[in-house]
Design a protein around this motif. Structure first.
Motif, PDB file in Angstrom:
ATOM      1  N   LYS A 155       0.837  -1.199   0.000  1.00  0.00           N
ATOM      2  CA  LYS A 155       0.000   0.000   0.000  1.00  0.00           C
ATOM      3  C   LYS A 155       0.872   1.248   0.000  1.00  0.00           C
ATOM      4  O   LYS A 155       1.908   1.297   0.674  1.00  0.00           O
ATOM      5  CB  LYS A 155      -0.912   0.033   1.226  1.00  0.00           C
ATOM      6  N   THR A 156       0.453   2.238  -0.756  1.00  0.00           N
ATOM      7  CA  THR A 156       1.179   3.507  -0.797  1.00  0.00           C
ATOM      8  C   THR A 156       0.785   4.332   0.413  1.00  0.00           C
ATOM      9  O   THR A 156      -0.412   4.587   0.652  1.00  0.00           O
ATOM     10  CB  THR A 156       0.867   4.282  -2.085  1.00  0.00           C
ATOM     11  N   ILE A 157       1.767   4.747   1.192  1.00  0.00           N
ATOM     12  CA  ILE A 157       1.532   5.489   2.425  1.00  0.00           C
ATOM     13  C   ILE A 157       2.246   6.841   2.337  1.00  0.00           C
ATOM     14  O   ILE A 157       3.423   6.908   1.957  1.00  0.00           O
ATOM     15  CB  ILE A 157       2.054   4.725   3.654  1.00  0.00           C
ATOM     16  N   THR A 158       1.557   7.907   2.693  1.00  0.00           N
ATOM     17  CA  THR A 158       2.155   9.240   2.776  1.00  0.00           C
ATOM     18  C   THR A 158       2.269   9.606   4.244  1.00  0.00           C
ATOM     19  O   THR A 158       1.283   9.525   4.996  1.00  0.00           O
ATOM     20  CB  THR A 158       1.305  10.288   2.043  1.00  0.00           C
ATOM     21  N   THR A 159       3.452  10.012   4.660  1.00  0.00           N
ATOM     22  CA  THR A 159       3.671  10.375   6.066  1.00  0.00           C
ATOM     23  C   THR A 159       4.199  11.797   6.150  1.00  0.00           C
ATOM     24  O   THR A 159       4.873  12.300   5.237  1.00  0.00           O
ATOM     25  CB  THR A 159       4.676   9.421   6.732  1.00  0.00           C
ATOM     26  N   VAL A 160       3.875  12.434   7.260  1.00  0.00           N
ATOM     27  CA  VAL A 160       4.384  13.781   7.559  1.00  0.00           C
ATOM     28  C   VAL A 160       5.055  13.701   8.923  1.00  0.00           C
ATOM     29  O   VAL A 160       4.413  13.294   9.916  1.00  0.00           O
ATOM     30  CB  VAL A 160       3.245  14.831   7.572  1.00  0.00           C
TER      31      VAL A 160
END
Length: 368
Positions: free
Chosen positions: A324-329
């Motif tokens: 799964k593509t995950i975007t984190t900040v």
């Protein structure tokens, strides 16, 4: 309504008038027969023989009553009442006879009145006896309309007074806008060269709106206009500026308007597009100034100069976890931030020179 009210008022209908006229007409149409019958009854009731007979019977019974200790007193009283009622009946018939006066002209008037009364009722789709109430209703409505006309005049005067007051206040506001616009134009113009917009012009255009669009904000339409290239005509800033240019124009505006607005958070996306070096530093310095004065400023940037002025540094990363593509900040620590700015300066390979430059940029932030 007024015509109907005047018509009914002139006719003056009365409740119960239809029956009264109908009875009167019937009486007059049978006047001859009534007169003959009433005269016959009058003659019979005033016959002296009846009266003599009653009195003879009364005297005889009175004599007998004295001999029998009042045995016939009740009968005597009945005869006395009969005589009185006979006299009353005779008087009533006499009165009726006096009223029977056949006059063809009066009969015609009665018939005309009855016909007109029923015609009015049909016209107004009601019963003849309801005409007086209908007239009262019309008169009440006319009174309300007349009063409403007076109220309308009063309201028209109030509207005119409000219009004068509005125009006075709106024109004062327009004049204040023009004076403020001149100051704002000069202040924004001074901000443009450091933002690499030295060839651009900025002007606040104030146009009077058509009256249909006047409102609580006054008579004016305010448009921020700009020309980004020499020799071009100014146009609304959102139509002629690119994304990066628009962001820098907005930065110049916000720096000058920060003290007068109460916006808790501002977001700038790619405000540093197509600039670098000293220009990027100028953008970063102005963003920092804006954040210090009265609001929180979020900046999405690829410029190390701009990033170095932030009070906090977050890195946005996109990766894959379990397919799964995950975007984190994630907020960076001081050391991580130094490394990130060095990477932004040098690219994929971080060098000692880029780390030293990152340190210098962060020192500039501390001194800004």
């Amino acid at each position: 309504i007024r015509h109907s009210a005047e018509e009914l008022s002139a006719f003056a209908p009365r409740e119960g008038e239809e029956k009264e006229l109908a009875d009167r007409r019937a009486l007059m149409m049978n006047g001859e027969k009534l007169a003959e019958g009433l005269n016959t009854a009058r003659q019979a009731l005033t016959n002296e023989e009846i009266e003599r007979s009653l009195r003879t019977a009364q005297r005889q019974l009175e004599n007998l009553s004295r001999l029998t200790d009042g045995k016939y007193d009740a009968i005597i009283d009945t005869l006395a009442r009969a005589e009185n009622e006979l006299n009353e009946a005779a008087s009533a018939v006499e009165s009726e006879c006096d009223q029977i006066e056949f006059d063809p002209r009066e009969q015609e008037q009665v018939e005309d009145r009855l016909y007109a009364l029923r015609s009015l009722a049909r016209k107004h789709q009601t019963e003849p006896d309801a005409l007086p109430a209908l007239l009262a209703d019309f008169e009440a409505k006319l009174s309300a309309l007349d009063k409403g006309g007076d109220d309308l005049i009063t309201l028209e005067k109030a509207v005119e007074q409000a219009r004068v007051a509005y125009l006075t206040a709106a024109r004062t506001l327009s004049e204040a806008r023009k004076q403020t616009a001149e100051k704002l134009d000069a202040a924004v113009k001074a901000e443009l060269p450091p933002l690499k917009l030295e060839r651009a012009t900025f002007k606040t255009q104030i146009d009077m709106l058509p009256e249909s669009l006047w409102g609580a904000d006054g008579l004016d339409k305010v448009t921020f206009t700009a020309a980004t290239n020499a020799g071009t005509d100014a146009a609304p800033i959102n139509k002629i500026a690119s994304g990066g240019e628009l962001a820098r124009f907005m930065l110049a505006l916000k720096v000058n308007l920060a003290t007068s607005e109460n916006i808790p958070t501002l977001v700038f996306d790619e405000v540093d597009a197509a600039i670098g070096g000293a220009t990027a530093s100028a953008v970063g310095e102005r963003l920092a100034r804006l954040a210090r004065e009265n609001c929180q400023v979020l900046v999405i940037t690829h410029s190390p100069q701009v990033a170095s002025f932030g009070a906090h540094h977050f890195r946005v990363e996109k990766g894959e976890t379990d397919g799964k593509t995950i975007t984190t900040v994630r907020e960076l620590t001081d050391s991580e931030r130094r490394e990130e700015i060095a990477r932004m300066l040098s690219g994929a390979e971080i060098t000692d020179a880029s780390r030293a430059a990152a340190v210098e940029l962060l020192k500039n932030r501390m001194n800004a």
